[in-house]
Design an enzyme around this catalytic site. Structure first.
Site, mmCIF file in Angstrom:
data_model
loop_
_atom_site.group_PDB
_atom_site.id
_atom_site.type_symbol
_atom_site.label_atom_id
_atom_site.label_comp_id
_atom_site.label_asym_id
_atom_site.label_seq_id
_atom_site.Cartn_x
_atom_site.Cartn_y
_atom_site.Cartn_z
ATOM 1 N N CYS A 98 30.133 2.540 34.643
ATOM 2 C CA CYS A 98 31.103 2.400 33.553
ATOM 3 C C CYS A 98 30.766 3.270 32.350
ATOM 4 O O CYS A 98 31.651 3.628 31.578
ATOM 5 C CB CYS A 98 31.192 0.951 33.097
ATOM 6 S SG CYS A 98 31.607 -0.203 34.412
ATOM 7 N N HIS A 350 40.561 -0.010 32.219
ATOM 8 C CA HIS A 350 39.169 0.449 32.238
ATOM 9 C C HIS A 350 38.935 1.292 33.483
ATOM 10 O O HIS A 350 38.390 0.808 34.474
ATOM 11 C CB HIS A 350 38.244 -0.772 32.202
ATOM 12 C CG HIS A 350 36.796 -0.480 32.375
ATOM 13 N ND1 HIS A 350 36.196 0.688 31.951
ATOM 14 C CD2 HIS A 350 35.797 -1.233 32.930
ATOM 15 C CE1 HIS A 350 34.894 0.644 32.229
ATOM 16 N NE2 HIS A 350 34.634 -0.505 32.831
ATOM 17 N N CYS A 381 28.870 -2.623 28.633
ATOM 18 C CA CYS A 381 28.006 -3.057 29.723
ATOM 19 C C CYS A 381 28.182 -2.090 30.884
ATOM 20 O O CYS A 381 29.196 -1.403 31.000
ATOM 21 C CB CYS A 381 28.308 -4.494 30.137
ATOM 22 S SG CYS A 381 29.972 -4.777 30.776
ATOM 23 N N GLY A 383 27.407 -1.421 35.189
ATOM 24 C CA GLY A 383 27.095 -2.004 36.483
ATOM 25 C C GLY A 383 25.650 -1.781 36.903
ATOM 26 O O GLY A 383 25.007 -0.808 36.515
#
Length: 405
Positions: A98, A350, A381, A383
């Site tokens: 991300c 996203h 955050c 992954g």
């Protein structure tokens, strides 16, 4: 004579993104290539900044989480060629799930700060309709066989449920209320024209013919808490994570120009904001959503700033619980007006590796609207158990001093 490489200031010049689409065969980018999306963003940056000679670009860094197909083949280099940049402009691909675009920015910014780049283009793309997260991946069986991670760590929705377990005060009711607020703030920003200023229209093609994507596809204006209360909890029976309080599966691309502050002045490029610092931190992959907390603590300690010094927050809304865990840790109210003023990923989407530059682009625009704010923060955050945070300074603030160091 000895060589000299003194540090210098790095500035965010300009950022852009495509409208974000819904992943899948019915999404507006179903028949559009991923690389064409990022090429469109790069071309728009050059159109908006004609004072930048393309040959002055020293690097093109493009992130993608699933680097295969039209997101593969060293997409930073291929997108530079496809965008019409001189063949002398190099490029590379990068992956931090991300935080891919965020890492593209911080990696190339480090090169600028060290004096080895003057101007770079950094961004990200994710076509989750063509390339679902993890497509073709072959995780080492030792992750589970040796119990290196909890089995839930490999499913992002499960990690969000785990975060609810860790923070029992963050109820589903709170996350649903936060999600509704995100939709409402996004819609208000859209109506005010703020979102459109950050978008480049994209021509699309489908069996029905040609179209033009000019707005994000995922938002659901008018969503109510009562609507969200009825949604299924796919990751756990009677769970708390739903399609309404989490970001969806999306397609889209982002790109930004960064430069040395001295180079920006030389070329007459705008300065949207100055990078103060950045930090990444690993956490237990089973609660990856908590990553922004230690990453931010690490960066605050490194820069000497306090959370109270931050006047604007752009927090990626992978899941509402993850944002609320950050706010609760730092003693910030769920509805603090400094946080995600234009809504967030729960509303607009996203597309994994692209989202970091969306946060930065919005913060840059918000700095211009809020000259009383000196420092802002972008965080997300990541992954497999990480968090990333970047702190920026507002050039419109009275205490901002332009310089090269």
């Amino acid at each position: 004579m000895a060589a000299s490489t003194s540090p210098r200031s790095v500035v965010f010049v300009d950022g852009i993104r495509t409208p974000f689409g819904k992943a899948g065969p019915k999404g507006m980018y179903a028949d559009t290539r991923a690389d064409d999306l990022v090429v469109k963003a790069i071309r728009e940056l050059l159109r908006r900044n004609p004072q930048l000679p393309p040959e002055r670009i020293d690097e093109v860094a493009v992130a993608a989480t699933t680097q295969t197909g039209d997101q593969g083949l060293t997409i930073g280099r291929t997108s530079a060629i496809l965008a019409g940049l001189p063949e002398t402009v190099p490029g590379f691909a990068i992956d931090r799930m991300c935080a891919g675009a965020m890492t593209a920015v911080t990696t190339t910014a480090s090169g600028i700060g060290f004096g080895q780049y003057d101007v770079v283009v950094a961004g990200g793309v994710e076509h989750m309709g063509r390339h679902p997260m993890g497509e073709g991946a072959d995780p080492n069986p030792r992750f589970l066989a040796d119990k290196l991670v909890d089995p839930s760590a490999l499913v992002m929705g499960n990690t969000a449920e785990n975060l609810h377990d860790r923070f029992p005060t963050i109820t589903k009711e709170r996350t649903d209320a936060y999600a509704v607020a995100s939709q409402n703030k996004y819609e208000a920003a859209r109506k005010a024209g703020f979102i459109a200023d950050t978008l480049v229209p994209v021509a699309t093609r489908s069996a029905a013919g040609w179209g033009l994507a000019t707005e994000d596809e995922p938002p659901r204006p008018g969503t109510t808490v009562e609507d969200l209360a009825q949604l299924k909890t796919p990751f756990r029976p009677a769970g708390r994570i739903t399609a309404g309080n989490a970001a969806g599966l999306n397609d889209g691309a982002t790109a930004a120009i960064l430069a040395g502050e001295d180079t920006a002045r030389e070329l007459g490029l705008p300065v949207g904001m100055r990078m103060v610092g950045f930090a990444y931190q690993g956490v237990d992959p089973a609660v990856m959503g908590i990553g922004p907390v230690p990453a931010t603590e690490k960066l605050l300690a490194r820069t000497g700033l306090k959370i109270e010094d931050i006047g604007l927050f752009e927090i990626n809304e992978a899941f509402a619980v993850q944002v609320l865990a950050f706010l609760e840790h730092f003693g910030i109210a769920d509805d603090d007006p400094r946080v995600n003023q234009w809504g967030g990923a729960i509303a607009c989407g996203h597309p994994l590796a692209s989202s970091g530059v969306r946060l930065m682009t919005q913060l840059s625009h918000q700095f211009a609207q809020n000259p009383d704010v000196r420092y802002g923060l972008t965080t997300m955050c990541i992954g497999l158990g990480m968090g990333g945070t970047v702190i920026w300074e507002n050039p419109n603030h009275a205490d901002y001093e332009a310089g090269v160091a």
